[in-house]
Design an enzyme around this catalytic site. Sequence first.
Site, PDB file in Angstrom:
ATOM      1  N   GLU A 174     -17.617   1.321   6.633  1.00  0.00           N
ATOM      2  CA  GLU A 174     -16.434   0.625   6.100  1.00  0.00           C
ATOM      3  C   GLU A 174     -15.934  -0.405   7.114  1.00  0.00           C
ATOM      4  O   GLU A 174     -15.624  -1.551   6.769  1.00  0.00           O
ATOM      5  CB  GLU A 174     -15.342   1.649   5.773  1.00  0.00           C
ATOM      6  CG  GLU A 174     -14.239   1.111   4.893  1.00  0.00           C
ATOM      7  CD  GLU A 174     -13.209   2.168   4.551  1.00  0.00           C
ATOM      8  OE1 GLU A 174     -13.359   3.341   4.963  1.00  0.00           O
ATOM      9  OE2 GLU A 174     -12.219   1.820   3.878  1.00  0.00           O
ATOM     10  N   GLY A 203      -5.062   3.478   2.355  1.00  0.00           N
ATOM     11  CA  GLY A 203      -4.077   4.528   2.124  1.00  0.00           C
ATOM     12  C   GLY A 203      -4.425   5.788   2.899  1.00  0.00           C
ATOM     13  O   GLY A 203      -3.543   6.517   3.362  1.00  0.00           O
ATOM     14  N   SER A 205      -7.373   5.878   5.315  1.00  0.00           N
ATOM     15  CA  SER A 205      -7.991   5.654   6.634  1.00  0.00           C
ATOM     16  C   SER A 205      -7.734   4.223   7.084  1.00  0.00           C
ATOM     17  O   SER A 205      -7.329   3.365   6.290  1.00  0.00           O
ATOM     18  CB  SER A 205      -9.503   5.932   6.593  1.00  0.00           C
ATOM     19  OG  SER A 205     -10.183   4.870   5.972  1.00  0.00           O
ATOM     20  N   GLN A 207      -9.449   1.125   9.893  1.00  0.00           N
ATOM     21  CA  GLN A 207     -10.624   0.776  10.692  1.00  0.00           C
ATOM     22  C   GLN A 207     -10.317  -0.354  11.672  1.00  0.00           C
ATOM     23  O   GLN A 207      -9.579  -1.278  11.329  1.00  0.00           O
ATOM     24  CB  GLN A 207     -11.768   0.286   9.797  1.00  0.00           C
ATOM     25  CG  GLN A 207     -12.449   1.336   8.964  1.00  0.00           C
ATOM     26  CD  GLN A 207     -11.595   1.841   7.817  1.00  0.00           C
ATOM     27  OE1 GLN A 207     -11.294   3.038   7.714  1.00  0.00           O
ATOM     28  NE2 GLN A 207     -11.157   0.950   6.975  1.00  0.00           N
TER      29      GLN A 207
HETATM   30  N1  LIG Z   1       1.495  -4.668  -2.852  1.00  0.00           N
HETATM   31  C1  LIG Z   1       1.337  -3.649  -2.033  1.00  0.00           C
HETATM   32  N2  LIG Z   1       2.314  -3.315  -1.160  1.00  0.00           N
HETATM   33  C2  LIG Z   1       2.139  -2.288  -0.312  1.00  0.00           C
HETATM   34  N3  LIG Z   1       1.045  -1.530  -0.251  1.00  0.00           N
HETATM   35  C3  LIG Z   1       0.054  -1.827  -1.107  1.00  0.00           C
HETATM   36  C4  LIG Z   1       0.142  -2.885  -2.032  1.00  0.00           C
HETATM   37  N4  LIG Z   1      -1.023  -2.928  -2.738  1.00  0.00           N
HETATM   38  C5  LIG Z   1      -1.798  -1.932  -2.260  1.00  0.00           C
HETATM   39  N5  LIG Z   1      -1.146  -1.244  -1.285  1.00  0.00           N
HETATM   40  C6  LIG Z   1      -1.608  -0.117  -0.493  1.00  0.00           C
HETATM   41  O1  LIG Z   1      -2.812  -0.464   0.150  1.00  0.00           O
HETATM   42  C7  LIG Z   1      -3.542   0.736   0.422  1.00  0.00           C
HETATM   43  C8  LIG Z   1      -4.934   0.525  -0.103  1.00  0.00           C
HETATM   44  O2  LIG Z   1      -5.682   1.610   0.274  1.00  0.00           O
HETATM   45  P1  LIG Z   1      -7.047   2.013  -0.438  1.00  0.00           P
HETATM   46  O3  LIG Z   1      -8.003   0.902  -0.262  1.00  0.00           O
HETATM   47  O4  LIG Z   1      -6.788   2.468  -1.834  1.00  0.00           O
HETATM   48  O5  LIG Z   1      -7.423   3.282   0.400  1.00  0.00           O
HETATM   49  P2  LIG Z   1      -8.593   3.605   1.443  1.00  0.00           P
HETATM   50  O6  LIG Z   1      -9.130   2.306   1.926  1.00  0.00           O
HETATM   51  O7  LIG Z   1      -7.956   4.395   2.551  1.00  0.00           O
HETATM   52  O8  LIG Z   1      -9.592   4.420   0.674  1.00  0.00           O
HETATM   53  C9  LIG Z   1      -2.785   1.859  -0.282  1.00  0.00           C
HETATM   54  O9  LIG Z   1      -1.980   2.522   0.655  1.00  0.00           O
HETATM   55  C10 LIG Z   1      -1.915   1.126  -1.289  1.00  0.00           C
HETATM   56  O10 LIG Z   1      -0.741   1.837  -1.576  1.00  0.00           O
HETATM   57 CA   LIG Z   2      -9.630   0.278   1.233  1.00  0.00          CA
END
Ligand SMILES: Nc1ncnc2c1ncn2[C@@H]1O[C@H](COP(=O)(O)OP(=O)(O)O)[C@@H](O)[C@H]1O
Ligand SMILES: [Ca+2]
Length: 491
Positions: A174, A203, A205, A207
């Site tokens: 990743e 959300g 993790s 990197q």
């Molecule tokens: N407009 C926004 N404002 C704040 N946080 C956001 C917004 N859009 C997405 N996020 C956050 O961005 C993060 C995206 O993480 P995600 O890619 O789903 O998880 P991971 O990469 O850990 O598997 C989440 O915490 C989500 O709540």
């Molecule tokens: Ca992600």
Amino acid sequence: MAEQREMKEKNPWHRPVIICITVFIAMGVITLVAMAVVQNKPLHQKYKYGIVLDAGSSHTSVYIYEWPAEKENNTGMVRQTHACNVKGKGISSYAWNISYAGMSLRECMEEAKEKIPVWRHPETPVYLGATAGMRLLRMFNAAVSDQVLSSVERFLQTYPFLYQGARIISGQEEGAYGWITVNYLNGNFRKALTTMGALDLGGASTQITFVSKQEVESEENSMLFRLYGNDYHVYTHSFLCYGKDQALKLALAKQLQTGESQLRDPCFHPGYIEQKSLASSPCVPETRPHDSERTFTHTGTGNASLCQEVVKRIFNFTHCPWGRCSFNGVFQPPVEGQFGAFSAFYFVMNFLNLTSDSLEQSKLKMDHYCSTPWAEIKQRYPSVKQKYLAEYCFSGTYILTLLENGYNFTSENWKDIQFIKKIGDSDAGWTLGYMLNLTNMIPAEAPDEPPLPHGGYVAIMVLFSLFIFILFLLAYKLFGRPVCNANKQII
Ligand SMILES: Nc1ncnc2c1ncn2[C@@H]1O[C@H](COP(=O)(O)OP(=O)(O)O)[C@@H](O)[C@H]1O
Ligand SMILES: [Ca+2]
């Protein structure tokens, strides 16, 4: 006089018909060269496509990429043409509703079918990569995480595309693919420029990946890439449980350790009050037996400096078995060069208007923002999702603490962090790098390129033709008359 007229008539250059023929020949040469050059250009650009699904912990996004078919191995050619956000939560949330995991992707996959020309469908690869949400589910219950992946696999196979697999990618991958994406899009590989580090906050993790001149002491954090004829020694680490949603759970659990059912939290606005329960997760193990769902009243006190103290407690800064560490005993060389910070780093810092502030200014702004009453915040941003809105004080403080105390950025090199969402048309994230790698679209060695780009070649050919034409005219002017004069002298 009569002799002169005779001479003029004998000299063929003085005949209008010859002049006309010369002009036509020259124009013909120009037209021929221009046509030959234009004709050599491929008739029209035919595009190829690829689809990557980013199955994140909070939600899934579907990205469509395209590139000119005949330039498959030229780096810098792939661009994102479409992105679709799947409605609802991430696939790991379907753990207890498995058959719907695949179905949740329907709308976005139908869109992909419409966006990509039908005749390209059978050769368009589809990849699904799941990140930290599924990594956590696998730790919690491996059988269920396999079933979720099978559900999305079965669903994706019903489409006419070339299905290439659905898997949980590692934290290392990743980080590395995010780094490949930002440097590919910035054209750094092609020009053999210094590369840019990548910071990705999800959300579940987060990197950090960058090229370090210093030795990478721990093997698990070291990766070597040979791209376009250059070697890159890359440092990368993925912190599971340090995405902003899991970090919030860690911070809540730390504050709830005293066992009280009322939590007065400086990371939430004054006037904020909610009944909540904290389910145990692999990130927040149960501290007391039979206490898997702790319910509590969550009230905000809105104090950014106290919030920073709370956030610092979720990191372990004391244990380090290496020469130097970021946190939790993880080796990290000192950060160097420019960094692109994307995903939630961008969403949060952009909302808080901190993308171009110094570290000190950012802290001052956070003091002011966190102490603003919850009612006023809701009134000011009526269209922003309440869950995000309630958490921006925590998320902003978490980001500043992670970057300053975790990764050891300072007031001096803070300006080297660029908070970015997109580079050109393409979103910064791991998906593009993942596809480029799996389709072998970044060659290890630089391919031979024609010495001139097509446009330059056309321009030079036309200029040369013009030059020849002008020479013709000059020759006529210079040698047409002198021939007559010479004849006159002899006579
Ligand atoms: N407009 C926004 N404002 C704040 N946080 C956001 C917004 N859009 C997405 N996020 C956050 O961005 C993060 C995206 O993480 P995600 O890619 O789903 O998880 P991971 O990469 O850990 O598997 C989440 O915490 C989500 O709540
Ligand atoms: Ca992600």
